[in-house]
Design an enzyme around this catalytic site. Structure first.
Site, PDB file in Angstrom:
ATOM      1  N   ARG A  24       0.810  -1.233   0.000  1.00 35.23           N
ATOM      2  CA  ARG A  24       0.000   0.000   0.000  1.00 35.23           C
ATOM      3  C   ARG A  24       0.840   1.278   0.000  1.00 35.23           C
ATOM      4  NH1 ARG A  24      -3.705  -2.891   3.717  1.00 35.23           N
ATOM      5  NH2 ARG A  24      -5.472  -3.596   2.454  1.00 35.23           N
TER       6      ARG A  24
ATOM      7  N   LYS B  54       4.654  11.451 -11.253  1.00 34.56           N
ATOM      8  CA  LYS B  54       3.801  10.668 -12.147  1.00 34.56           C
ATOM      9  C   LYS B  54       4.436   9.299 -12.346  1.00 34.56           C
ATOM     10  CE  LYS B  54       1.298  13.880 -15.155  1.00 34.56           C
ATOM     11  NZ  LYS B  54       1.132  14.297 -16.572  1.00 34.56           N
TER      12      LYS B  54
ATOM     13  N   GLU C 140      12.442  17.555 -24.685  1.00 33.75           N
ATOM     14  CA  GLU C 140      11.717  17.965 -23.486  1.00 33.75           C
ATOM     15  C   GLU C 140      12.351  19.199 -22.849  1.00 33.75           C
ATOM     16  OE1 GLU C 140       8.905  16.835 -22.262  1.00 33.75           O
ATOM     17  OE2 GLU C 140       8.655  14.719 -22.791  1.00 33.75           O
TER      18      GLU C 140
ATOM     19  N   LYS D  77       9.863  22.706 -13.885  1.00 34.58           N
ATOM     20  CA  LYS D  77       8.873  21.672 -13.610  1.00 34.58           C
ATOM     21  C   LYS D  77       8.485  21.659 -12.133  1.00 34.58           C
ATOM     22  CE  LYS D  77       7.373  17.009 -14.437  1.00 34.58           C
ATOM     23  NZ  LYS D  77       7.550  15.751 -15.192  1.00 34.58           N
TER      24      LYS D  77
ATOM     25  N   GLU E  54      -2.340  17.692 -11.672  1.00 30.70           N
ATOM     26  CA  GLU E  54      -2.710  18.105 -13.027  1.00 30.70           C
ATOM     27  C   GLU E  54      -4.179  18.497 -13.145  1.00 30.70           C
ATOM     28  OE1 GLU E  54      -2.402  16.165 -17.380  1.00 30.70           O
ATOM     29  OE2 GLU E  54      -0.546  16.038 -16.252  1.00 30.70           O
TER      30      GLU E  54
ATOM     31  N   ARG F  15      -0.476  22.369 -14.417  1.00 29.00           N
ATOM     32  CA  ARG F  15       0.465  21.288 -14.748  1.00 29.00           C
ATOM     33  C   ARG F  15       0.205  20.716 -16.136  1.00 29.00           C
ATOM     34  NH1 ARG F  15       2.720  16.219 -11.016  1.00 29.00           N
ATOM     35  NH2 ARG F  15       3.967  15.303 -12.679  1.00 29.00           N
TER      36      ARG F  15
ATOM     37  N   ASN G 221       2.225  19.121 -20.825  1.00 31.82           N
ATOM     38  CA  ASN G 221       1.870  18.200 -21.902  1.00 31.82           C
ATOM     39  C   ASN G 221       1.967  18.846 -23.281  1.00 31.82           C
ATOM     40  OD1 ASN G 221       1.197  15.906 -20.268  1.00 31.82           O
ATOM     41  ND2 ASN G 221      -0.671  16.967 -19.663  1.00 31.82           N
TER      42      ASN G 221
ATOM     43  N   HIS H 199       2.219  16.719 -26.369  1.00 32.03           N
ATOM     44  CA  HIS H 199       1.957  15.335 -26.003  1.00 32.03           C
ATOM     45  C   HIS H 199       0.637  14.792 -26.545  1.00 32.03           C
ATOM     46  CE1 HIS H 199       5.374  16.036 -23.459  1.00 32.03           C
ATOM     47  NE2 HIS H 199       5.333  14.833 -22.945  1.00 32.03           N
TER      48      HIS H 199
ATOM     49  N   HIS I  82       1.668  11.495 -28.198  1.00 29.57           N
ATOM     50  CA  HIS I  82       1.217  10.176 -27.766  1.00 29.57           C
ATOM     51  C   HIS I  82       0.475   9.453 -28.883  1.00 29.57           C
ATOM     52  CE1 HIS I  82       1.385  11.068 -23.141  1.00 29.57           C
ATOM     53  NE2 HIS I  82       2.556  10.759 -23.655  1.00 29.57           N
TER      54      HIS I  82
ATOM     55  N   HIS J  45       9.988   8.581 -27.517  1.00 30.47           N
ATOM     56  CA  HIS J  45       9.059   9.519 -26.894  1.00 30.47           C
ATOM     57  C   HIS J  45       9.469  10.973 -27.139  1.00 30.47           C
ATOM     58  CE1 HIS J  45       6.269  11.322 -24.061  1.00 30.47           C
ATOM     59  NE2 HIS J  45       7.288  11.905 -23.456  1.00 30.47           N
TER      60      HIS J  45
END
Length: 381
Positions: free
Chosen positions: A134, A156, A198, A240, A250, A254, A258, A261, A265, A279
């Protein structure tokens, strides 16, 4: 920069900044010889002197012995899990394997994981840490430019599915990030460039002066200049960290991270998340497309879109679909992939568009016909 207390260390000077999240704040260290000194650096944040290092078969021969020696010297017991390298490792089957290995070793809630590698290892290890018992602690030691400036910072974590990237995961912040600039020197040029895409993103979002700096220094940075690399990683991580501190999950600002992206993606999904398009390469093409869509809808000057495309191409990155050879691009297929993106809200696609370099904003008010027109143009030019 304010920072959490650090132990005295004989190591060479490094930069340090803190990502502010209350009692979950953590240091990001950027410099040389950090892996060699990792044991001393991470000791203050460990609940017990026991870690499990997760890495891959490409990184292990290069940096695992140095890390192991450092951990042993600091009195930290350690075991290792070495995985196959590549994006395919970010899957449920590999996650299950990591969890089984951790439970087989009878980890405790005080045990910490160390992610030693690029974004794939960082994302997978972070997610394993989020769900094992957990939730246990983990530390990021990113060894690629892409992971140093992006995926290792901000919490993330996740894995891919056949429906898209990172659709299973959680927000789980690391206890520390060690970005060792020297590890970048073992990267193939293509991997350096993928990470550089990036870096450029931070200038495009809200810092035109950084983009101006990159236009002057980007080529030397990509070619291996250590000082420029450390400056760029520090600048990127600071940018960042500021955004994540304001919007960890997000729900607002935030989403600007992206940029490129939504397109990117979709390109990765179409090419199967393999070596055809890395990527960072997808982000470069995606960021260019975002600027071209912005210019086509008269949000930003066409000259800014041209500058972005020319800069990516100048350092050797693809900047248009036509730059990615061997793929039969179809606009409708890419739009279909976008429909599975996490950023879809109430059935509408979310894009990060711009009013100019350094002036990005989030919008769901984009006509699909304009997206289609931009894609068709990119396929042919």
């Amino acid at each position: 920069e304010s920072s959490l207390p650090l132990p005295a260390s004989p190591m060479t000077p490094h930069d340090s900044l803190k990502l502010e999240l209350g009692d979950r704040s953590y240091n990001i260290l950027i410099g040389t010889d950090l892996i060699k000194n990792a044991g001393d650096l991470i000791s203050p944040v460990l609940k017990q002197p026991r870690v499990v290092v997760v890495t891959d078969e490409n990184v292990a021969p290069l940096y695992l012995p140095t890390l192991q020696q450092s951990l042993s010297a600091a009195g930290i017991s350690h075991t290792e899990i070495i995985l196959h390298a590549g994006e395919q490792t970010k899957s449920l089957s590999y996650l299950e394997g990591v969890i089984d290995a951790l439970l087989d070793q009878k980890i405790e809630r005080g045990t910490s994981l160390i992610a030693l590698g690029g974004g794939v290892i960082g994302d997978l290890t972070g997610f394993a840490a989020a769900i094992a018992l957990r939730g246990i602690d983990f530390i990021q030691i990113p060894t690629t430019l892409l992971s140093q400036v992006d995926s290792s910072v901000g919490g993330k974590t996740g894995i891919n599915t056949r429906y898209g990237k990172n659709l299973i995961g959680s927000f789980h912040q690391p206890k520390m990030v060690l970005a060792d600039i020297t590890s970048l020197e073992s990267l193939p040029t293509r991997e350096v460039l993928a990470g550089y895409a990036e870096v450029v993103k931070y200038g495009l979002i809200n810092d035109v002066s950084f983009f101006d700096w990159l236009e002057i220094n980007g080529q030397a940075l990509c070619n291996g200049d250590r000082t420029l690399r450390q400056s760029a990683v520090l600048k990127s991580c600071r940018a960042k960290a500021a955004i994540v501190s304001e919007d960890e999950r997000e729900e607002g600002v935030r989403a600007l991270l992206n940029l490129g992206h939504t397109f990117g993606h979709a390109l990765e999904a179409e090419t199967g998340y393999g070596d055809t398009l890395l990527h960072g390469e997808a982000v470069a093409v995606g960021a260019t497309l975002a600027h071209e869509l912005s210019a086509a809808t008269r949000l930003c000057p066409m000259e800014d879109a041209r500058r972005v495309k020319e800069h990516y191409r100048a350092v050797g990155l693809p900047a248009s679909l036509a730059d990615v050879t061997g793929v039969d691009w179809r606009a409708e297929a890419l739009i279909s992939h976008m429909g599975s993106d996490k950023k879809v809200k109430d059935g509408r696609l979310t894009f990060i568009l711009t009013r100019g370099i350094g002036q990005a904003f989030v919008t769901s008010n984009v006509a699909l016909k304009d997206v289609r027109t931009t894609l068709v143009a990119a396929i042919s030019t």
